[in-house]
Structure formats: structure tokens, C-alpha cells
Design an enzyme around this catalytic site. Structure first.
Site, mmCIF file in Angstrom:
data_model
loop_
_atom_site.group_PDB
_atom_site.id
_atom_site.type_symbol
_atom_site.label_atom_id
_atom_site.label_comp_id
_atom_site.label_asym_id
_atom_site.label_seq_id
_atom_site.Cartn_x
_atom_site.Cartn_y
_atom_site.Cartn_z
ATOM 1 N N ARG A 1 0.812 -1.220 0.000
ATOM 2 C CA ARG A 1 0.000 0.000 0.000
ATOM 3 C C ARG A 1 0.844 1.269 0.000
ATOM 4 N NH1 ARG A 1 -2.690 -4.093 1.956
ATOM 5 N NH2 ARG A 1 -0.613 -4.502 2.754
ATOM 6 N N THR A 2 1.805 1.380 0.919
ATOM 7 C CA THR A 2 2.520 2.636 1.092
ATOM 8 C C THR A 2 3.381 2.945 -0.130
ATOM 9 O OG1 THR A 2 2.605 2.064 3.430
ATOM 10 C CG2 THR A 2 3.934 3.938 2.730
ATOM 11 N N LYS B 1 25.506 -5.050 -0.648
ATOM 12 C CA LYS B 1 26.975 -5.196 -0.610
ATOM 13 C C LYS B 1 27.549 -4.487 0.594
ATOM 14 C CE LYS B 1 27.030 -4.834 -5.640
ATOM 15 N NZ LYS B 1 27.392 -3.876 -6.688
ATOM 16 N N ARG C 1 11.238 3.872 3.788
ATOM 17 C CA ARG C 1 10.759 2.854 4.738
ATOM 18 C C ARG C 1 11.969 2.044 5.172
ATOM 19 N NH1 ARG C 1 5.695 -1.122 4.776
ATOM 20 N NH2 ARG C 1 4.782 0.892 5.282
ATOM 21 N N HIS D 1 4.617 5.889 11.555
ATOM 22 C CA HIS D 1 4.186 5.712 10.154
ATOM 23 C C HIS D 1 3.189 6.860 9.918
ATOM 24 C CE1 HIS D 1 3.080 4.106 6.394
ATOM 25 N NE2 HIS D 1 2.793 2.858 6.710
HETATM 26 N N1 CP Z 1 -0.269 -0.089 5.909
HETATM 27 C C1 CP Z 1 0.929 -0.321 5.370
HETATM 28 O O1 CP Z 1 1.939 0.290 5.734
HETATM 29 O O2 CP Z 1 0.937 -1.302 4.426
HETATM 30 P P1 CP Z 1 2.198 -1.713 3.548
HETATM 31 O O3 CP Z 1 3.179 -2.380 4.484
HETATM 32 O O4 CP Z 1 1.674 -2.648 2.484
HETATM 33 O O5 CP Z 1 2.790 -0.463 2.974
#
Ligand code: CP
Length: 323
Positions: free
Chosen positions: A62-63, A90, A112, A140
Site C-alpha cells: 500500500r505505502t 553489498k 521505509r 508511520h
Molecule cells: N499499511 C501499510 O503500511 O501497508 P504496507 O506495508 O503494504 O505499505
């Protein structure tokens, strides 16, 4: 577009650092951007000429994809990098990776990372805007913002609402960002889960702890149900998934026992039959896919504001008018 300093500052690392006004400003900016995704040609020239790197060192559906859609719909140039297939494998450090990207003249990094603090660490070391797309169990922020936008879409106001976050609070960056955002916007916040998955001292943030899901459901206007993060557990947090579902699972019979109509959120990915039953996830109280749709608009708003866009110009920007 306006080159005024961003109302959010250089980076978006977490909702703990934002004021209620800044959070409201992102949500209000997302409103006009929702419509862009409903058009046949889903593109406006808001970020034309900007280069954005999506640096995903952990899996994401999603993100990562909604950031990419948001960037493309605002006409930015984008590059995606993941741990596998990059020089991280590496042994290259995060900062060296980012400095090499900067040498190619980028404007923003969406990151991320499995380590809490990675987004702040990077933001303090590179001049590009940094957006935290989830760092370890820290924050998040764009997930919480899309959750807030979705709640706001379905309830008159967030102020005074009772929102309970259910499940694995201990490992959850989504829980932390939601707690900060909801409290700042005037909601009452509860958490519910097994003792082993509720962090010590969490009540100091101003949340109420529920030990029984039935009590949490009776109290709540909104349930935000979290995934058991099995990949972050070393074992022993819950006796078994079947037992977790029996004691804490959100099921139709449990919801039917509540006197009020409860809104159901889940950030995904879901463990169906563990924290949430399928007939709840797919039922009329669920807004789970609406959260996903709102994720694109919220991320457009964050990108626009960090690039120096003015909140009051978002309506004009969506029509393709440049400041
Ligand atoms: N909600 C969320 O962060 O989903 P993903 O890990 O798929 O990005």
C-alpha cells in the site's frame, strides 16, 4: 508553484512533531486532491521537474504504491529502490546510499526502514526533503494521516470520538502515529490487546487500556485493528493465532453486541481470521479500502506541502493552475 517555506518544515518524520494545526492543514489539503484520482487523466503539473526517490528497505504494498501514484499524479519523476538489488546488499550504508542519490540531484526521499529512527537519521544528514514511510516501531505518519482522513469522512468530527486501537500495540508504528494524531485532534484513545503486546507506560501518553475486546467494543465509536506483526516477534507474545482470535479477534457477534454502529479500520496487510474475521473486513462497517484510496490523496498533500505548496492554493493546484 509557490517556493515559500513548507508549513511542515523540511521533513515529515512523525505526528509527534506536528501541531494539531499542521495535521489539519494536511487533511484539508488532501480534500481537493482526492478528485484527481477519479479523473480519466489522473495528472496535474504540481511537482513537474521534481525528482523523488522511494527508498524501501522493507516490504510494502500500500505505502510504496500509493506514494508512487501520488508522485506520478503530481507529475514528479520517480525512482524506486529496494534493499534487494541495490548496493545495500553489498554493505553500503544508508547515508552513503542517500548521498549518492543526492549526487544525482534529487529533491525528496520517501524512506521505509526496519530501524526506528532511520528517517530522522537520514533527514539530519541530507538537504533533500525526507518523508517517513514507516521506520521500525517508531512512526508511520502518512498511515495515521490517511486513517484520520477516513474517520473524518465518515464521522462529523474527530474531536470527542472514542477510537480504540486493537492488537499488537507494542510493535506498531501505526499505533504510535495514530495515538499522537488522534489525541492532538481531540479524540479519546483506547488500546486493547494482550498484556504482552501493550507497551509499559503507554497510559502516560493519555490513552485508556482495555484488557477485554468486549469492553473495548462497548466503549468505541471507531476500532482501528492492527495486524499481529509476527515478523517482529521472537515468539511467546501470544499462545497461538487461534487463541488470539478467540480472545481478541473482531467478529460479527462481538460487533452485534455493541449498542452503537462502529467504524472498522485496518491499515493492512490483514491476517484474516486472526485479528479480524473476513465478514467484518468485508462488511458494511468496514472502511478498509477507503483508507487505501485516501492514502493517495494524503500522500499527494504531504508531497505538495513539503515542496512549498500553500494549503490555500491546493484547490487551484488541482485545477492545474500554477502559483
Ligand atoms: N499499511 C501499510 O503500511 O501497508 P504496507 O506495508 O503494504 O505499505
Amino acid at each position: 508553484m509557490s517556493r515559500a517555506p513548507s508549513p511542515l518544515g523540511k521533513d515529515l518524520i512523525g505526528l509527534e512533531e506536528l501541531s494539531a494545526e499542521q495535521i489539519e492543514s494536511i487533511l484539508n489539503t488532501a480534500e481537493p486532491f482526492k478528485e484527481i484520482s477519479e479523473r480519466r487523466i489522473k495528472k496535474v503539473p504540481v511537482l513537474r521537474g521534481k525528482t523523488i526517490v522511494n527508498l524501501f528497505m522493507e516490504p510494502s504494498t500500500r505505502t510504496r504504491i500509493s506514494f508512487e501514484f501520488a508522485e506520478k499524479r503530481l507529475s514528479a519523476d520517480t525512482v524506486n529502490i529496494s534493499a534487494s538489488g541495490s548496493s545495500v546488499q553489498k554493505g553500503e550504508t544508508l547515508v552513503d546510499t542517500a548521498r549518492n542519490l543526492e549526487a544525482m540531484r534529487i529533491d525528496m526521499v520517501v524512506i521505509r526502514h526496519p530501524s526506528s529512527g532511520a528517517a530522522r537519521f537520514l533527514a539530519d544528514r541530507i538537504p533533500s526533503n525526507v518523508i517517513n514511510a514507516g521506520d521500525g516501531s517508531h512512526e508511520h505518519p502518512t498511515q495515521a494521516l490517511l486513517d484520520l482522513l477516513t474517520i473524518r469522512d465518515h464521522r462529523e468530527s474527530i474531536r470527542g470520538l472514542k477510537v480504540c486501537i486493537v492488537g499488537d500495540i507494542l510493535h506498531s508504528r501505526v499505533a504510535r502515529s495514530n495515538i499522537f494524531g488522534l489525541l492532538k485532534l481531540g479524540a479519546e484513545v483506547g488500546v486493547c490487546g494482550p498484556k504482552t503486546l501493550i507497551p509499559a507506560g503507554i497510559q502516560d501518553l493519555g490513552v485508556t487500556i482495555f484488557r477485554r475486546i468486549e469492553e473495548a467494543i462497548e466503549w468505541s465509536d471507531v476500532l482501528n485493528i492492527l495486524r499481529l506483526q509476527l515478523e517482529r516477534m521472537q515468539g511467546g507474545f501470544v499462545p497461538s493465532l487461534r487463541e488470539y482470535n478467540r480472545v481478541f479477534g473482531v467478529t460479527i457477534p462481538r460487533l452485534e453486541a455493541a449498542p452503537q454502529d462502529i467504524l472498522i479500520l485496518h491499515p493492512g496487510p490483514m491476517n484474516r481470521g486472526v485479528e479480524i474475521d473476513s465478514d467484518v473486513a468485508d462488511g458494511p462497517q468496514s472502511v478498509i479500502l477507503k483508507q487505501v484510496t485516501n492514502g493517495v490523496a494524503v500522500r499527494m498533500a504531504v508531497l505538495y506541502l513539503l515542496a512549498g505548496g500553500a494549503p490555500e492554493r491546493a484547490e487551484a493546484a488541482k485545477k492545474g493552475e500554477m502559483a
